[in-house]
Structures are given as C-alpha cells and as structure tokens.
Motif scaffolding. Structure first.
Motif, short mmCIF file in Angstrom:
data_model
loop_
_atom_site.label_atom_id
_atom_site.label_comp_id
_atom_site.label_asym_id
_atom_site.label_seq_id
_atom_site.Cartn_x
_atom_site.Cartn_y
_atom_site.Cartn_z
N THR A 240 2.11 24.45 24.31
CA THR A 240 1.01 23.96 25.15
C THR A 240 1.52 23.54 26.52
O THR A 240 0.97 23.93 27.56
CB THR A 240 0.31 22.78 24.46
OG1 THR A 240 -0.25 23.22 23.22
CG2 THR A 240 -0.80 22.22 25.33
N CYS A 241 2.57 22.74 26.56
CA CYS A 241 3.07 22.19 27.82
C CYS A 241 3.76 23.25 28.69
O CYS A 241 3.77 23.14 29.92
CB CYS A 241 4.02 21.03 27.55
SG CYS A 241 3.18 19.58 26.85
N SER A 242 4.34 24.24 28.07
CA SER A 242 5.03 25.28 28.83
C SER A 242 4.08 26.35 29.35
O SER A 242 4.38 27.06 30.30
CB SER A 242 6.10 25.95 27.97
OG SER A 242 5.49 26.74 26.95
N GLY A 243 2.92 26.49 28.70
CA GLY A 243 1.99 27.55 29.06
C GLY A 243 2.19 28.82 28.26
O GLY A 243 1.41 29.77 28.38
N SER A 244 3.21 28.87 27.40
CA SER A 244 3.46 30.10 26.63
C SER A 244 2.39 30.34 25.57
O SER A 244 2.21 31.46 25.11
CB SER A 244 4.84 30.05 25.97
OG SER A 244 4.90 29.06 24.97
N LEU A 245 1.66 29.29 25.19
CA LEU A 245 0.60 29.43 24.18
C LEU A 245 -0.44 30.44 24.64
O LEU A 245 -0.87 31.31 23.87
CB LEU A 245 -0.06 28.07 23.93
CG LEU A 245 -1.20 28.04 22.91
CD1 LEU A 245 -0.69 28.36 21.52
CD2 LEU A 245 -1.91 26.69 22.92
N TYR A 246 -0.83 30.33 25.90
CA TYR A 246 -1.85 31.24 26.44
C TYR A 246 -1.37 32.68 26.44
O TYR A 246 -2.09 33.59 26.04
CB TYR A 246 -2.23 30.81 27.86
CG TYR A 246 -3.23 31.74 28.51
CD1 TYR A 246 -4.58 31.64 28.21
CD2 TYR A 246 -2.83 32.72 29.42
CE1 TYR A 246 -5.51 32.48 28.80
CE2 TYR A 246 -3.74 33.56 30.02
CZ TYR A 246 -5.09 33.45 29.71
OH TYR A 246 -6.00 34.29 30.29
N TRP A 247 -0.13 32.88 26.86
CA TRP A 247 0.37 34.26 26.95
C TRP A 247 0.63 34.85 25.58
O TRP A 247 0.51 36.06 25.39
CB TRP A 247 1.62 34.30 27.84
CG TRP A 247 1.28 33.86 29.22
CD1 TRP A 247 1.65 32.70 29.83
CD2 TRP A 247 0.42 34.54 30.15
NE1 TRP A 247 1.09 32.62 31.09
CE2 TRP A 247 0.33 33.73 31.30
CE3 TRP A 247 -0.28 35.74 30.10
CZ2 TRP A 247 -0.43 34.09 32.41
CZ3 TRP A 247 -1.03 36.10 31.21
CH2 TRP A 247 -1.10 35.29 32.34
N ARG A 248 0.94 34.02 24.60
CA ARG A 248 1.07 34.52 23.23
C ARG A 248 -0.30 34.98 22.72
O ARG A 248 -0.42 36.02 22.08
CB ARG A 248 1.65 33.45 22.32
CG ARG A 248 1.83 33.91 20.87
CD ARG A 248 2.72 32.98 20.09
NE ARG A 248 2.12 31.68 19.83
CZ ARG A 248 1.36 31.42 18.77
NH1 ARG A 248 1.09 32.37 17.88
NH2 ARG A 248 0.88 30.20 18.58
N TRP A 249 -1.33 34.18 23.02
CA TRP A 249 -2.68 34.57 22.62
C TRP A 249 -3.11 35.86 23.33
O TRP A 249 -3.64 36.78 22.70
CB TRP A 249 -3.66 33.43 22.94
CG TRP A 249 -5.09 33.84 22.82
CD1 TRP A 249 -5.74 34.27 21.69
CD2 TRP A 249 -6.06 33.90 23.87
NE1 TRP A 249 -7.04 34.58 21.97
CE2 TRP A 249 -7.27 34.35 23.31
CE3 TRP A 249 -6.02 33.58 25.23
CZ2 TRP A 249 -8.44 34.52 24.06
CZ3 TRP A 249 -7.17 33.74 25.97
CH2 TRP A 249 -8.36 34.20 25.40
N LYS A 250 -2.85 35.96 24.63
CA LYS A 250 -3.25 37.13 25.40
C LYS A 250 -2.51 38.39 24.97
O LYS A 250 -2.99 39.50 25.17
CB LYS A 250 -2.99 36.88 26.89
CG LYS A 250 -3.98 35.98 27.56
CD LYS A 250 -5.26 36.70 27.94
CE LYS A 250 -5.05 37.60 29.13
NZ LYS A 250 -6.31 38.24 29.57
N SER A 251 -1.33 38.22 24.38
CA SER A 251 -0.50 39.39 24.05
C SER A 251 -1.06 40.20 22.90
O SER A 251 -0.65 41.34 22.69
CB SER A 251 0.91 38.94 23.68
OG SER A 251 0.92 38.38 22.37
N LYS A 252 -2.00 39.61 22.13
CA LYS A 252 -2.61 40.33 21.01
C LYS A 252 -1.56 40.90 20.06
O LYS A 252 -1.49 42.10 19.82
CB LYS A 252 -3.51 41.48 21.52
CG LYS A 252 -4.52 41.08 22.58
CD LYS A 252 -5.58 40.13 22.05
CE LYS A 252 -6.63 39.85 23.12
NZ LYS A 252 -7.59 38.82 22.72
#
Length: 734
Positions: A240-252
């Motif tokens: 969450t704090c790094s922002g990697s959560l969003y890109w993991r979700w977007k990566s499908k």
C-alpha cells in the motif's frame, strides 16, 4: 529542541521539504502524468486539513501543508462525487470511496482553476470507471480487507478474537510456513495475545483512516509504525505505502501467467543467481529448504528476464529474500520493482550508479552534520564507502538481525530513502567515541562490527513510545531509532533528492571514466585501432546504448541494438542533409544504416544485437579496405546475400548512399564527386544487353568500372566517412 537543526550548515533545510515533485512524493511510476493540481482543504474524520490535491492519469493524490497527512487513491476506487451547494464561487465536493469514506473537498483557487480541476477530475473518472468492477474481487484477497471484515464474522463457540484472527488466514509468504523472524528470535514476546493487540490497533486505524487502495496516512500512522506492523499485515502495508499494490492489480496476473515461460528461457545471469541463492539470508529456515530456494530463484530469474535493462546484481537476492518472508512471489516482484525504480533508482542496475551517488550524498551529509567524525575519517585517509556500501546496498538487511532489519524496512518503505541516511548517521553518532579513538581503517570497521554485534545480541526489554505492550528490543537499537528519526529528522526526502541532483553529474562522470579505463586497459594491445580511435569508438558506443545499460565487465560482449547503432552512426551524415530534411534522403539513410549494421553483424536480422567485439573487427576491416580495396567493401555491403552480383536496385541504392555521404561537404569537390557517380551509373547501365531490363554486374565488372570512372577515391572517402561517424561521440547536428 534539536540543536543540530540550528547548527546544520544547510540551515535552509526546511526549504527542501517542498522540493519533491508530486510524482516523486506520491511514488507514481513513469507511466503516470500529473494532469492538474490545486490548493485545497479537506474535511475528514472531523479534522480540517489544508494542502494540495493533484489528479494524475490514474490517481487522486493529496498531501497536507506539513506533509504529514497524505493519500493516493486510484480513481477507480472513488465511488461517487457529489457537488455541494455553496454560497460563493468556491467549488465544494463530497468524495465517497469504495470503503465508504466521505472526504469533504474544497478547491482553493480562481473560478477558472476550479473549473479546470473539476473538468479533469470528471474526465479521468470516466476514463478509469471501467476498472472499478475488477477492484472488489481483488480486494477480497488482501489481508487488510480480511481484517476490516473480521468484526462482522461470527465467532464459533468458545472462540476468542485471537483465534478468529488465526482462522482468517492473513499470512502470505514464506513466514507462514517457516515462521516469522520476530517469533523465531523472541517467541515468548510474541504470543497470540500480543498479536491480537497489534491487529486490533491496526484494524481501528483502517476503520478510521481507510485501508489498501483508500488508505489515508495521518500523523498517528508513524506512532502505529513505531509499535510495529503485525507480521500478517506487513506485506499489505508495504504494498500500500509503496504503490506496488496498484500495479500488481493492474498487471492482471502478469507474474503468474509468465513466470514459467521466463524460467524456460536462457538467462544471462543464471549462473550468478544460482551462486547467490545459498548466500541469501542463510540463517533463515526457508533458505535452508528447497521451497524457499525455489521461490527465490523464480523471482530473481523473472526479474532479470523481464527487466532486461536492469539485469541482476548482488544484493538483489538479499532484498528479495527478505520480502519473500512476508510476500508472495508476485507481491515480492512488484514491490522490489517499485523499490528499485522509485526509492533507490540506479542501485540495482548494471552500473550501480545510484548506489555510488547516494554514498557520495551521504559523505557530504556526514561532513555537514557530524564534521568532527568526518574530519577523523578524512585524516585517516579512509574511504568511507568501505563501511557504508553494504549498508545501503542491502538496505541494512545484512547488518541487523532479521526482526530489526524488518523494522528498518518498514520505515524505509513507508517513509522513503531518507531512512537509509538517518539510520547511517545515527550509527556514526552512537559510535562517535570509538571512531574518534580509532587509529586506522581496521579499527573503525571493528567499531561498527562491535556495535552491530551488541545490537543483535541484546534482548533487554524496553517500552516503545505510545505502546502499552513491552517489546523485546535492544536498548542500543531503541537508541538508534530515536537518534535516527528524532535527532536527524531534518534529513528529508526533499533534501536527498536535491543532493542527488547536485552530485549526479560529478558521480556519473567519475564512474564513466573509471569504467572506461577498466574496460579498455586490456584492449589497447589487442586491436589494430589507435588508442584515440578505440577510446572514441567506446565513447560513441556508450552514447548509443546509454550508460544505464552498460555492465562493468566483459565489454567485448556488451551489445547495442539497431536503434542504438543508428544513433551512433548518424554522425557520419553531413550537416547540410539535416538542414534540408528531404524525405528521400532519410529513406536512403535508413537503408544504408541497415546494410552497414547487417554487414558488421554478419546477419540479415536487425533484431540480433551487435557486440562491441564485432563492431571493432568490422571497423578494423573497413579501415584496411578503405585503403586497399574500397570497391570490395562496397560490393559486399550491397551484395550481402552473396549472390556475386549487383542488380539494378542495388546499384541505384549504392549511388544514392555515395551521394548522401560524399556530396554534401559544402566545398567545390561536391560537384566533382557527383559527376563521377553519374559517370559510374551511366557505365553500369551501358553494360546492359539489348532488351535486358535488369542490370547485373559482377565484382570484376564493378572493379573495372570503378577504376575507369575514378570512383575508387570516392569509395574510399565513403568508407572513411562511415568509420568517422562511428568514432564520434557527440552529434552536434540539431
């Protein structure tokens, strides 16, 4: 009062607070663009907070004026936007998130600025709205989401809350199988009751301030962080704090769908990775087992295979091994990618230039903050990097015992790279007495080794600030944290970015010179090129591939792709061509460059990269042929398929290339060369038999025509110009 703030020579340190560009502050990747920003005030949880709000391609971002409150919401998680009635021209909205948070937003600015912000917000919400349907399903997999909903789950008979938390199965990563470091090192201090108390505190924070995609970081978050992140939530908070959560979700499922394919491909760093597997946190049980080693291998192979511009270097294995204790392989891949690209760029590339830059910044910062210690190091003529390089490279994971290392990683991921500098400065400060009494390099190294040994073996119990629970923490480690985050709290990310920018060019220049000397030292005696020509070719080659793609060793195996080669060879085109910008010249240029690339590489496939070794051999050959048999080179260049003949199209193309390279020098010889090339063409077509549409000439015929039309000097000049183009680093033509 922190007196150091007032004696720090950089006494305008507060000015650095606002230096971070929004994209850097909110840890947005290069794919994101800040579209619009505005001053604003938000009302949230009965607090009125003034600050700035930004819209990027995919996010709505906010930070308070003191930078202590912030959020980065994916636009697809904003469920509703309602315009609120106002007696003035001020634009007021209620933003309702996926987690039913209501944020009262007031835009501060002119009516025109407010309308622009409103228009861009609505536009980006429409663009991202198709993603909203996928979010909820993804959220169900997150530990924070499970924790949020734990309060509405029914407990079975005689089941307490701690047991319920276990039943929810938050855990991910190798720690779920092999144990988490905190419990392995101090099991008696990490009971189920202690874990329940931790989880309760975090659940209350999530309920009040949001979680995962709608997480709001408030001043209380740092207090919560000091009390520790529960092992089961650590991966979630890191993502969450790094922002990697969003890109993991977007990566499908990008990682899971491709990891097996990547593992079957040849890996340039396979041997290196295999050697490092057994050296990755060997004391942790998972890396004494096939399960842990296999997981680490997959992530390292996948990262080096996908991030080909980064490759692999030592220390990646250490950091990824630490992440895998709490993260799944997929989480670890995206989290490490975010760390290497946004937190410590250039640390884990082929040149490690980012690491060397930060070591330079640290040396400067040490000189400014603890000048008496810096002076002692300087007087001993000690290279400070001897001590600090492993600290920064492994993010202190190798130096502290694992439970302490994970706490530092918590601060690093949630706060940013300034944490590395704060911890390093604190280590120098608590060891000041030993450093000042040291007599040589070895004794300074021993001072720090003794310090780490003391921290890692102490187990006295102290009470953390704001905590009602005793935690097993070294008194020295507790002191270290206090000094790092209180005494050196003015070492901010804005300050680090400013100093990185200030020293970047100096560090890169020094690194390039050192790397160049290392690469060329053994080549001078093994090439027919002069030292000056070899150095010029090296500079042009590096300019073509970019410093970020250069590796330290095996320069002869270093590769350049066709696009890089085209950048390299363009220096051979006369300035006048660039001024005219004629389309047919550009077409002739591309044809010539492709032919030369294929001739040097001995292949007709432009996708095959050209090695530095083949480039040197090719230029050596061209230099010889330019003097002894220029017609042979030109014939080979246009008869690459070795058909032993040139046909009409190839003859015309050769003539266009000769005109392009040789007839725009801006002197009286241009017309003379053009006349000779015309005579050459006329002679070739005179060879055509009656009723024969295509011209075909052999090497012998080509040599005869070239000799009789005075073309040989032009062919030699043509080759010399091509070589000169490859030996020129800078293109002065704009």
């Amino acid at each position: 009062m922190n007196l150091l703030k007032h004696v720090f020579p950089e006494n305008n340190y507060e000015a650095y607070e606002g230096l971070l560009p929004p994209a850097v502050f909110f840890r947005l990747t290069k794919q994101e663009e800040i579209i619009v920003g505005s001053s604003c005030e938000i009302k949230y949880n009965d607090f009125l907070i003034f600050g700035s709000i930004y819209i990027s391609t995919s996010f709505l971002c906010f930070h308070s004026l003191d930078l202590k409150t912030r959020f980065t919401f994916p636009l697809s998680t904003i469920r509703q936007v309602e315009r609120t009635a106002s007696d003035t021209d001020v634009f007021v909205f209620d933003l309702i998130t996926l987690q039913n948070q209501i944020i009262h937003l007031t835009i501060k600015g002119t009516r025109q600025q407010s309308e622009l912000f409103c228009d861009r917000l609505l536009r980006q919400l429409r663009v991202t709205s198709p993603e909203a349907g996928d979010v909820k399903e993804f959220l169900h997999t997150l530990a924070s989401e499970k924790l949020l909903h734990s309060g509405i789950l029914k407990k079975s008979n005689n089941e307490n809350q701690a047991t319920l938390y276990h039943r929810l199965n938050f855990s991910t990563g190798l720690g779920a199988l092999f144990g988490f470091p905190s419990k392995l090192i101090n099991p008696k201090f990490h009971s189920d009751i202690h874990e329940k108390e931790q989880l309760d505190r975090w659940r209350k924070y999530f309920l009040k301030s949001g979680a995962n995609f709608n997480f709001v970081q408030t001043p209380f978050f740092f207090t919560l962080l000091q009390n520790g992140i529960p092992d089961n939530l650590r991966a979630d908070v890191w993502e969450t704090c790094s922002g990697s959560l969003y890109w993991r979700w977007k990566s499908k499922s990008f990682y899971n769908d491709n990891v097996n394919r990547v593992l079957t491909e040849t890996c340039e760093y396979g041997d290196e990775i295999e050697r490092d597997l057994s050296r990755s946190l060997p004391s942790y049980p998972a890396y004494q087992s096939k399960t842990g080693i296999d997981a680490l291998r997959r992530v390292l192979r996948f990262y080096s295979g996908v991030k080909t511009d980064m490759g692999y270097c030592q220390a990646i294995n250490i950091v990824v091994a630490a992440l895998l204790i709490y993260c799944t392989e997929e989480q670890a891949y995206f989290l490490f990618s975010q760390i290497s690209e946004l937190y410590v760029p250039g640390y884990y590339g082929k040149l490690i230039h980012g690491l060397l830059l930060d070591l330079t910044v640290f040396e400067y910062t040490l000189q400014q903050t603890l000048p008496h210690l810096y002076q002692k190091i300087f007087e001993m003529k000690m290279d400070l990097r001897l001590i600090t390089i492993n600290w920064f490279f492994s993010l202190f994971i190798k130096d502290f015992r694992l439970d302490y290392a994970m706490q530092i990683l918590d601060y690093f991921i949630t706060n940013g790279p300034n944490v590395l500098f704060q911890i390093a400065l604190a280590l120098f400060k608590i060891n000041a007495h030993g450093i000042l009494n040291a007599v040589d390099d070895a004794s300074v190294v021993n001072v720090f080794q003794d310090c780490f040994a003391k921290i890692n073996t102490e187990s006295s119990t102290t009470t953390c600030n704001g905590s009602t629970t005793n935690k097993p923490i070294s008194s020295t480690f507790s002191q270290l944290q206090a000094i790092a985050f209180e005494y050196f709290d003015f070492i901010t990310n804005g300050y680090i970015l400013a100093k990185r920018t200030e020293f970047r060019e100096t560090v890169l220049t020094s690194l390039k010179l050192f790397t160049k000397r290392s690469h060329l030292r053994g080549l001078y005696q093994h090439t027919k090129l002069s030292n000056i020509s070899l150095e010029s070719l090296y500079d042009a080659f590096i300019d073509g591939i970019g410093e970020d793609h250069l590796c330290h060793s095996r320069i002869m195996e270093q590769k350049i792709n066709y696009n890089g080669f085209e950048k390299l060879i363009k220096k051979s085109i006369p300035r006048q061509i660039f001024l005219e910008k004629a389309a047919h010249y550009q077409k002739s240029e591309r044809k010539l460059f492709k032919r030369l690339y294929n001739w040097l590489n001995r292949t007709s496939d432009l996708n095959v990269p050209l090695t530095f070794e083949k480039l040197i051999i090719g230029i050596e050959t061209m230099n010889v042929l330019a003097k002894e048999a220029p017609e042979v080179f030109c014939f080979q260049l246009y008869d690459f398929n070795e058909e032993k003949k040139l046909q009409t199209d190839q003859i015309v193309e050769l003539s266009e290339s000769l005109i392009l390279i040789c007839c725009y020098e801006g002197n009286h010889e241009d017309d003379e060369r053009l006349t000779v090339i015309s005579d050459f063409l006329r002679s070739c077509f005179n060879k055509r038999k009656q009723n024969q549409k295509e011209v075909q000439i052999s090497l012998e015929q080509f040599q005869y025509i070239a000799a009789n039309t005075s073309l040989l000097p032009i062919l030699g000049f043509f080759i010399e110009k091509l070589v000169k183009g490859m030996l020129t680093k800078r293109n002065t033509i704009q």
